[in-house]
Write a protein that holds these residues in place. Structure first.
Motif, mmCIF file in Angstrom:
data_model
loop_
_atom_site.group_PDB
_atom_site.id
_atom_site.type_symbol
_atom_site.label_atom_id
_atom_site.label_comp_id
_atom_site.label_asym_id
_atom_site.label_seq_id
_atom_site.Cartn_x
_atom_site.Cartn_y
_atom_site.Cartn_z
ATOM 1 N N SER A 193 -93.689 -23.759 -5.606
ATOM 2 C CA SER A 193 -93.600 -24.016 -4.159
ATOM 3 C C SER A 193 -94.508 -25.167 -3.778
ATOM 4 N N THR A 194 -94.103 -25.884 -2.717
ATOM 5 C CA THR A 194 -94.970 -26.923 -2.170
ATOM 6 C C THR A 194 -95.982 -26.273 -1.237
ATOM 7 N N ARG A 215 -94.342 -19.892 4.740
ATOM 8 C CA ARG A 215 -94.077 -18.541 4.244
ATOM 9 C C ARG A 215 -95.215 -17.579 4.584
ATOM 10 N N HIS A 223 -91.574 -16.292 -5.345
ATOM 11 C CA HIS A 223 -90.593 -17.289 -4.921
ATOM 12 C C HIS A 223 -90.467 -18.481 -5.870
ATOM 13 N N GLU A 281 -94.268 -25.365 1.998
ATOM 14 C CA GLU A 281 -93.464 -24.140 1.910
ATOM 15 C C GLU A 281 -94.349 -22.900 1.951
#
Length: 269
Positions: A57-58, A65, A54, A61
């Motif tokens: 990302s933080t 996910r 993806h 997140e």
């Protein structure tokens, strides 16, 4: 370490013997700990894989996910940061930026990407096949691949030559081994009854050299030129041997740029 969906087994060291799982069963009291370590490692693999799939990302997140708590994600990210698998960056903001510090995103490093399966070997094989076919195939194609191999090694040989420049004849094998090690070949030099053996315990191009022995032959020719003597390749990783071994005679052979390539890149057995 290759990241995959299933976590690898991690043996637990015991103070009075070898690691559990290495020649002896895991004691019952250690089973929960082993399972916990495997689970943690598997979750870290999932975190890294999610970033690969993806993009940067933080932690929030990733938590959504992967259906983990933010605290759990941050613990795994701390480990991945320490291992050099991921790095933290400021999140890129498009348009007007609000107050406060920008959120941190976590991206894979080059080391982290290398932990996943790559197709570099296939790319190299396809490129060499194209070179051979473009030259007309057959003997011409083989000659074209050999020319490429020599040109490739010439660039690396400049660094090796610099290392050997100040070395005496008796030290050249050791110095060359050190230069090769610096380039990722894990090389050593050791005495033999009538000379020395240069051993390369790792070959970065072994899979490609299985199909194109010209890579090994060009390397042997370079060794001969750098060491100022005839050398002979005895074994190669590319063709099933555990170590790439090159024999360097101790006798004062006249300087030559030729090398014995009858076994270079091929298993002599």
């Amino acid at each position: 370490m290759k990241y995959a969906g299933k976590a690898p087994h991690s043996p637990v060291a015991r103070p009075d013997g070898p690691a559990a799982g290495q020649g002896m069963p895991v004691p019952a009291r250690d089973v929960p700990r082993v399972h916990a370590l495997d689970e943690q490692r598997g979750t870290r693999n999932r975190v890294a894989r999610s970033i690969l799939d993806h993009g940067p990302s933080t932690a929030a997140e990733l938590a959504v996910r992967l259906e983990l708590t933010p605290a759990a994600v941050r613990r795994h990210l701390d480990t991945l940061l320490a291992e050099g698998v991921v790095e933290a960056r400021d999140k890129r903001v498009y348009g007007a930026r609000g107050r406060g510090r920008p959120a941190k995103v976590f991206a894979l490093t080059d080391c982290g990407r290398d932990a996943f399966d790559q197709a570099y070997d296939k790319l190299a094989q396809d490129a060499l096949r194209w070179i051979a076919q473009s030259a007309g195939g057959g003997a011409r194609g083989e000659a074209a691949v050999a020319a490429f191999a020599r040109a490739r090694l010439a660039a690396q040989a400049e660094n090796w030559q610099a290392a050997l420049a100040a070395a005496g004849p008796e030290d050249r094998a050791q110095v060359l081994a050190g230069a090769l090690t610096a380039d990722g070949y894990a090389a050593t030099a050791r005495s033999a009854p009538v000379g020395e053996q240069l051993c390369q315990h790792h070959c970065p191009v072994a899979h490609v050299a299985e199909q194109y022995p010209q890579l090994c032959e060009a390397e042997t020719e370079v060794f001969s030129r750098l060491l100022g003597t005839h050398v002979q390749r005895l074994a190669t990783i590319a063709h099933g041997d555990g170590v790439c071994t090159t024999f360097i005679p101790k006798s004062s052979t006249p300087k030559t740029t030729e090398a014995s390539t009858s076994t270079a890149g091929r298993n002599p057995a």
